[in-house]
Design a protein around this motif. Structure first.
Motif, mmCIF file in Angstrom:
data_model
loop_
_atom_site.group_PDB
_atom_site.id
_atom_site.type_symbol
_atom_site.label_atom_id
_atom_site.label_comp_id
_atom_site.label_asym_id
_atom_site.label_seq_id
_atom_site.Cartn_x
_atom_site.Cartn_y
_atom_site.Cartn_z
ATOM 1 N N CYS A 244 -10.514 15.820 -2.388
ATOM 2 C CA CYS A 244 -9.950 17.155 -2.126
ATOM 3 C C CYS A 244 -10.449 17.656 -0.773
ATOM 4 O O CYS A 244 -11.662 17.695 -0.533
ATOM 5 N N THR A 245 -9.536 18.052 0.082
ATOM 6 C CA THR A 245 -9.916 18.448 1.432
ATOM 7 C C THR A 245 -8.913 19.465 1.976
ATOM 8 O O THR A 245 -7.818 19.623 1.419
ATOM 9 N N HIS A 246 -9.303 20.149 3.059
ATOM 10 C CA HIS A 246 -8.348 21.052 3.717
ATOM 11 C C HIS A 246 -7.559 20.241 4.741
ATOM 12 O O HIS A 246 -8.131 19.386 5.425
ATOM 13 N N PRO A 247 -6.256 20.500 4.874
ATOM 14 C CA PRO A 247 -5.470 19.713 5.837
ATOM 15 C C PRO A 247 -5.884 20.035 7.275
ATOM 16 O O PRO A 247 -6.326 21.157 7.548
ATOM 17 N N PRO A 248 -5.724 19.067 8.192
ATOM 18 C CA PRO A 248 -5.992 19.350 9.606
ATOM 19 C C PRO A 248 -5.120 20.514 10.086
ATOM 20 O O PRO A 248 -3.985 20.682 9.642
ATOM 21 N N GLU A 249 -5.673 21.293 11.005
ATOM 22 C CA GLU A 249 -5.012 22.510 11.502
ATOM 23 C C GLU A 249 -3.592 22.239 12.006
ATOM 24 O O GLU A 249 -2.664 23.018 11.758
ATOM 25 N N THR B 84 0.847 -1.194 0.000
ATOM 26 C CA THR B 84 0.000 0.000 0.000
ATOM 27 C C THR B 84 0.881 1.242 0.000
ATOM 28 O O THR B 84 2.018 1.210 0.446
ATOM 29 N N GLY B 85 0.333 2.341 -0.495
ATOM 30 C CA GLY B 85 1.079 3.590 -0.520
ATOM 31 C C GLY B 85 0.114 4.761 -0.439
ATOM 32 O O GLY B 85 -1.092 4.598 -0.609
ATOM 33 N N VAL B 86 0.661 5.942 -0.194
ATOM 34 C CA VAL B 86 -0.162 7.144 -0.082
ATOM 35 C C VAL B 86 0.425 8.230 -0.977
ATOM 36 O O VAL B 86 1.631 8.461 -0.975
ATOM 37 N N SER B 87 -0.453 8.872 -1.750
ATOM 38 C CA SER B 87 -0.044 10.021 -2.554
ATOM 39 C C SER B 87 -0.793 11.243 -2.029
ATOM 40 O O SER B 87 -2.020 11.216 -1.907
ATOM 41 N N ILE B 88 -0.035 12.291 -1.698
ATOM 42 C CA ILE B 88 -0.647 13.533 -1.218
ATOM 43 C C ILE B 88 -0.240 14.659 -2.154
ATOM 44 O O ILE B 88 0.952 14.882 -2.391
ATOM 45 N N SER B 89 -1.223 15.333 -2.723
ATOM 46 C CA SER B 89 -0.947 16.454 -3.627
ATOM 47 C C SER B 89 -1.367 17.754 -2.974
ATOM 48 O O SER B 89 -2.411 17.813 -2.319
ATOM 49 N N PHE B 90 -0.547 18.792 -3.154
ATOM 50 C CA PHE B 90 -0.895 20.120 -2.655
ATOM 51 C C PHE B 90 -1.464 20.912 -3.828
ATOM 52 O O PHE B 90 -0.812 21.023 -4.876
ATOM 53 N N ALA B 91 -2.650 21.464 -3.658
ATOM 54 C CA ALA B 91 -3.255 22.292 -4.708
ATOM 55 C C ALA B 91 -3.484 23.682 -4.149
ATOM 56 O O ALA B 91 -4.102 23.845 -3.098
ATOM 57 N N CYS B 92 -2.949 24.680 -4.846
ATOM 58 C CA CYS B 92 -3.114 26.063 -4.391
ATOM 59 C C CYS B 92 -3.721 26.880 -5.528
ATOM 60 O O CYS B 92 -4.090 26.347 -6.566
ATOM 61 N N GLU B 93 -3.784 28.202 -5.314
ATOM 62 C CA GLU B 93 -4.405 29.078 -6.321
ATOM 63 C C GLU B 93 -3.696 28.997 -7.675
ATOM 64 O O GLU B 93 -4.285 29.283 -8.710
ATOM 65 N N ASP B 94 -2.420 28.579 -7.691
ATOM 66 C CA ASP B 94 -1.663 28.524 -8.954
ATOM 67 C C ASP B 94 -1.978 27.300 -9.802
ATOM 68 O O ASP B 94 -1.796 27.318 -11.016
ATOM 69 N N ASP B 95 -2.363 26.185 -9.156
ATOM 70 C CA ASP B 95 -2.481 24.950 -9.951
ATOM 71 C C ASP B 95 -3.745 24.120 -9.705
ATOM 72 O O ASP B 95 -3.906 23.064 -10.316
ATOM 73 N N ALA B 96 -4.657 24.598 -8.844
ATOM 74 C CA ALA B 96 -5.871 23.807 -8.563
ATOM 75 C C ALA B 96 -6.704 23.571 -9.827
ATOM 76 O O ALA B 96 -7.435 22.576 -9.919
ATOM 77 N N PHE B 97 -6.569 24.472 -10.816
ATOM 78 C CA PHE B 97 -7.337 24.319 -12.065
ATOM 79 C C PHE B 97 -6.968 23.030 -12.825
ATOM 80 O O PHE B 97 -7.697 22.587 -13.716
ATOM 81 N N LEU B 98 -5.831 22.414 -12.475
ATOM 82 C CA LEU B 98 -5.394 21.183 -13.160
ATOM 83 C C LEU B 98 -6.145 19.943 -12.661
ATOM 84 O O LEU B 98 -6.102 18.890 -13.312
ATOM 85 N N ILE B 99 -6.836 20.049 -11.516
ATOM 86 C CA ILE B 99 -7.460 18.864 -10.900
ATOM 87 C C ILE B 99 -8.473 18.175 -11.823
ATOM 88 O O ILE B 99 -8.428 16.947 -11.974
ATOM 89 N N PRO B 100 -9.405 18.904 -12.493
ATOM 90 C CA PRO B 100 -10.361 18.203 -13.370
ATOM 91 C C PRO B 100 -9.675 17.351 -14.457
ATOM 92 O O PRO B 100 -10.124 16.245 -14.772
ATOM 93 N N ASN B 101 -8.562 17.867 -15.019
ATOM 94 C CA ASN B 101 -7.830 17.088 -16.037
ATOM 95 C C ASN B 101 -7.249 15.804 -15.451
ATOM 96 O O ASN B 101 -7.269 14.738 -16.086
ATOM 97 N N LEU B 102 -6.690 15.911 -14.236
ATOM 98 C CA LEU B 102 -6.125 14.728 -13.578
ATOM 99 C C LEU B 102 -7.227 13.702 -13.327
ATOM 100 O O LEU B 102 -7.043 12.506 -13.559
#
Length: 390
Positions: free
Chosen positions: A378-383, A350-368
């Motif tokens: 897609c979620t906000h990280p814990p505080e 098993t493995g885990v992939s974590i992607s950071f999406a910000c104002e510069d690149d979040a628009f790429l998510i639908p293509n992925l």
């Protein structure tokens, strides 16, 4: 449901079979099962398969078995190879050569790797030390040897072109056309051609270079591995480093690959991580080749915990037990995303992939999401993961 064949049933040379048994392989993967039946009989083949499907072993088993079944001519020349594998990157070429050494363990066949970024004269010495059976090369470096008349391809028996789509993207096709012109005509050699995609350019090249090929397409059941949990954290640009630092502090982040799109981003990240006393190393195109090899070995051995890399490391590198892949920046090309996260969850782990999406690149998510055929979580990280890195 038809029974999957075993390697034993393929009636391979005992020397190849022994090496396969040593590696613990019992049943061929889907592409191996489909393609080996034809390639072992001498047919040309064009195969579409993602990385990690076993295509490398498929063409290496074909080459090694073929060379053992047809002994070399009694009169041979130094610098004359019997088989050639072309790959787009140094990392992939070195990995193929490593796999070839394992599969050719009992065969007595000699394998030489010719890649750019490493000492030309040392490679020439290695090439000239004895007769060579298999050359694994990147196109640019091979052209150097061909132009110097240090290598002869006119007696070539098997030609393999791996990751043809990537070779096209990287502008290597003129070099490969030149190389192929030095080989025997396609009717007098066996040619195997592999690509992750079959666009028209790839098919046109296959038509030029292959003779009546068998076509094998392996549709990935899922483009990305089911054993990889994929999470996207929505953050601001300013929060990214703190999030990365806090994630790496977690106990289960044992062996981590962090991807960024550009060399300067990779360099800066590694510098900051080192300042925070995190064991890390860089893998990118500007790192000298010998250092890259040492870096990979250190990461494999667990001496380095975090490898910060550009997409040069996303393809063709097999490192077991990568627990987490972190996309510090989202890749612009969907296939780079697939290759990045394929570095974890290998071999059924098993493995885990974590992607950071910000104002510069979040628009790429639908293509992925369209490319992998599923919605990303897609979620906000814990505080607590956003507290300032100390």
């Amino acid at each position: 449901m038809t029974q999957q064949p075993t390697f034993e049933q393929l009636k391979l040379s005992p020397l190849v079979q022994r090496a396969i048994t040593d590696l613990g392989f019992v049943q061929p993967t889907p592409i191996q099962a489909q393609v080996l039946h034809f390639t072992l009989a001498g047919h040309d083949a064009i195969g579409r398969a993602q990385t990690g499907t076993g295509k490398t072993a498929a063409f290496l088993i074909t080459i090694i078995n073929d060379l053992l079944n047809k002994p070399a001519a009694p009169e041979r020349y130094i610098g004359e190879t019997r088989a050639l594998v072309l790959a787009p990157t140094r990392e992939l070429a070195l990995q193929i050569a490593k796999d070839a050494e394992q599969l050719a363990k009992y065969s007595g066949l000699r394998i030489v790797t010719l890649v750019g970024g490493m000492d030309y004269d040392k490679q020439k010495q290695q090439l000239y030390a004895d007769y060579v059976d298999i050359i694994v090369a990147t196109p640019g470096r091979l052209i150097d040897f061909v132009d110097q008349q240090a290598i002869y391809l006119d007696q070539l028996e098997v030609l393999v072109i791996d990751e043809a789509d990537r070779l096209l993207d990287m502008g290597f096709i003129p070099a490969i056309k030149k190389i192929v012109r030095h080989c025997p005509p396609k009717t007098h050699r066996q040619s195997l051609f592999f690509s992750a995609t079959f666009n028209q350019d790839v098919l046109n090249l296959a038509d030029q270079w292959l003779y009546q090929p068998v076509k094998v397409e392996i549709e990935p059941e899922q483009v990305t591995n089911e054993t990889v949990q994929q999470v996207v954290y929505i953050v601001s640009t300013e929060q990214k480093y703190d999030l990365l630092y806090n994630l790496i502090q977690l106990d289960n982040f044992e062996r981590v690959m962090v991807f960024a799109n550009r060399r300067d981003q990779v360099r800066n990240l590694a510098d900051i991580l080192k300042r925070h006393h995190i064991s890390c190393a860089v893998l990118s195109g500007e790192v000298p080749q010998e250092k890259r090899v040492k870096t990979l070995e250190s990461f494999r051995a667990g001496k380095v915990r975090v490898l910060v890399a550009t997409d040069v490391a996303g393809r063709g590198i097999h490192i077991d037990d990568v627990s987490h892949v972190i996309n510090f920046t989202l890749p612009e090309h969907t296939d780079d995303y697939v290759h990045r996260i394929g570095r974890t969850g290998r071999g059924g782990a098993t493995g885990v992939s974590i992607s950071f999406a910000c104002e510069d690149d979040a628009f790429l998510i639908p293509n992925l999401e369209a490319a992998i055929g599923r919605k990303l979580d897609c979620t906000h990280p814990p505080e607590q993961l956003l507290k300032k890195a100390r």
